[in-house]
Design a protein around this motif. Structure first.
Motif, PDB file in Angstrom:
ATOM      1  N   CYS A  39       0.844  -1.209   0.000  1.00 17.21           N
ATOM      2  CA  CYS A  39       0.000   0.000   0.000  1.00 17.21           C
ATOM      3  C   CYS A  39       0.878   1.257   0.000  1.00 17.21           C
ATOM      4  O   CYS A  39       0.606   2.223  -0.733  1.00 17.21           O
ATOM      5  N   MET A  57      -3.277   9.298   4.108  1.00 24.53           N
ATOM      6  CA  MET A  57      -3.575   8.026   3.451  1.00 24.53           C
ATOM      7  C   MET A  57      -2.699   6.900   4.008  1.00 24.53           C
ATOM      8  O   MET A  57      -3.160   5.774   4.196  1.00 24.53           O
ATOM      9  N   PHE A  61      -4.402   3.656   5.659  1.00 24.31           N
ATOM     10  CA  PHE A  61      -4.098   2.319   5.166  1.00 24.31           C
ATOM     11  C   PHE A  61      -3.409   1.476   6.246  1.00 24.31           C
ATOM     12  O   PHE A  61      -3.546   0.252   6.259  1.00 24.31           O
ATOM     13  N   LEU A 120     -12.663   2.018   4.708  1.00 25.53           N
ATOM     14  CA  LEU A 120     -12.832   2.005   3.251  1.00 25.53           C
ATOM     15  C   LEU A 120     -13.744   3.131   2.785  1.00 25.53           C
ATOM     16  O   LEU A 120     -13.521   3.714   1.705  1.00 25.53           O
ATOM     17  N   TYR A 122     -13.933   6.071   3.709  1.00 25.98           N
ATOM     18  CA  TYR A 122     -13.245   7.359   3.600  1.00 25.98           C
ATOM     19  C   TYR A 122     -12.686   7.594   2.201  1.00 25.98           C
ATOM     20  O   TYR A 122     -12.311   8.718   1.856  1.00 25.98           O
ATOM     21  N   LEU A 123     -12.594   6.515   1.391  1.00 25.08           N
ATOM     22  CA  LEU A 123     -11.964   6.612   0.078  1.00 25.08           C
ATOM     23  C   LEU A 123     -12.993   6.975  -0.985  1.00 25.08           C
ATOM     24  O   LEU A 123     -14.195   7.034  -0.724  1.00 25.08           O
ATOM     25  N   ASN A 124     -12.515   7.200  -2.222  1.00 19.30           N
ATOM     26  CA  ASN A 124     -13.411   7.519  -3.325  1.00 19.30           C
ATOM     27  C   ASN A 124     -14.190   6.274  -3.763  1.00 19.30           C
ATOM     28  O   ASN A 124     -13.857   5.150  -3.385  1.00 19.30           O
ATOM     29  N   SER A 127     -12.337   3.355  -5.344  1.00 23.27           N
ATOM     30  CA  SER A 127     -11.537   2.600  -4.381  1.00 23.27           C
ATOM     31  C   SER A 127     -12.407   1.761  -3.449  1.00 23.27           C
ATOM     32  O   SER A 127     -11.995   0.675  -3.021  1.00 23.27           O
ATOM     33  N   SER A 168      -5.281   4.141  -6.494  1.00 20.40           N
ATOM     34  CA  SER A 168      -6.632   4.623  -6.790  1.00 20.40           C
ATOM     35  C   SER A 168      -7.148   5.559  -5.697  1.00 20.40           C
ATOM     36  O   SER A 168      -7.917   6.488  -5.969  1.00 20.40           O
ATOM     37  N   ALA A 169      -6.719   5.346  -4.456  1.00 17.96           N
ATOM     38  CA  ALA A 169      -7.132   6.219  -3.358  1.00 17.96           C
ATOM     39  C   ALA A 169      -6.598   7.637  -3.549  1.00 17.96           C
ATOM     40  O   ALA A 169      -7.237   8.616  -3.150  1.00 17.96           O
TER      41      ALA A 169
END
Length: 298
Positions: A39, A57, A61, A120, A122-124, A127, A168-169
């Motif tokens: 990650c 991030m 992660f 998870l 929290y991500l776009n 993602s 991707s995040a």
């Protein structure tokens, strides 16, 4: 005097909590590092040129890695509790030893996955979908040792999902020319360290009838590990070229190669303690590469 370590923290925890902390392997953080480091590579490579990786991030992660590694270990022990009782190294695991019940483990698993879902979210959106897809691998991986001599390959697909998710995040989607070589490099790395790990239990595995690459490769293990290492290094070079990495990155790749070569050359596959030592040293491999990515980006 007590040392400050994950194992000591677990031993210092209330007795009621200790079986759950051991179930999620909080006392053995090597596996969490090996899940987390791909990650960090991806997050580092996705940073803008001249910038440090996004520390928020990296932190997010990190929490996710602890939770998902814990959930994976819980699922593994639920599937394998009968096998674990027959192996000296795993007989003391909480489920195998009867310290907690299957139902308690299931409730605990639900809690871990719920917290991981919060991370998870929290991500776009891209993602979130990509991260959720990895759950299939997390659930099915423990079954692979029953049906194939290559469960380490499936573990590689599972443990290195962060090489896709980290990018991707940051970017909102995957740049496949970078992410796929990075993911493939991570899979090859997992085949190296988890084959070494599997040699600890090969005698017990033969007796109880489970499979591994250690049993598949036997005395040819070092040749296979060398091939996987070479594939990893070439893939890292491809990923670096496709995102315009600089000299410090390639210097770190060379250092990773030297570390892997030393591991393989000095490995004694018939000494479980040496196999564990070599396995655990792979945290250094991942950290070396991360430092190279950061310096190369700067």
């Amino acid at each position: 005097p007590r040392s400050f370590s994950a194992a000591e923290l677990v031993r210092a925890a209330p007795a009621l909590l200790q079986p759950y902390l051991r179930l999620m392997r909080l006392h053995q953080p090597a596996g969490t590092w090996l899940l987390y480091l791909p990650c960090t590579w991806s997050i580092g490579l996705a940073a803008a040129p001249g910038c440090l990786p996004d520390w928020r991030m990296l932190s997010l992660f990190g929490v996710g890695a602890v939770l998902m590694r814990g959930a994976g270990c819980t699922i593994n022990d639920m599937w394998d509790r009968d096998y674990d009782r027959q192996v000296a190294r795993t007989a003391s695991r909480p489920l195998a030893a009867g310290d907690i019940s299957t139902f308690q483990s299931l409730v605990f698993l639900g809690g871990q996955l719920s917290l991981a879902l919060c991370v998870l979210l929290y991500l776009n959106y891209y993602s979130i979908i990509l991260g959720a897809a990895s759950l299939i691998l997390v659930i099915t991986y423990p079954l692979m040792k029953r049906i194939t001599y290559w469960p380490q390959l499936v573990l590689g697909f599972t443990f290195n999902w962060g090489a896709l998710l980290g990018w991707s995040a940051i970017k909102g989607s995957c740049e496949w020319s970078v992410c796929l070589p990075l993911y493939f490099a991570g899979v090859m790395w997992t085949l190296v360290y988890d084959t070494i790990y599997a040699h600890q239990d090969k005698r017990d595995d033969i007796m109880i009838g489970v499979k591994s690459t250690a049993l598949q490769f036997k005395e040819d293990t070092k040749q296979w590990l060398s091939g996987f290492s070479l594939a990893m290094l070439l893939s890292l070079c491809v990923a670096g070229m496709n995102c315009n990495q600089t000299l410090p990155y390639y210097s770190a790749v060379a250092a990773v190669g030297a570390h892997l070569a030393h591991q393989i050359y000095t490995l004694d596959i018939d000494k479980p303690e040496d196999c564990w030592k070599k396995f655990a040293s792979n945290r250094t491999v991942g950290i070396l590469l991360f430092i190279g990515i950061v310096l190369g980006n700067l």
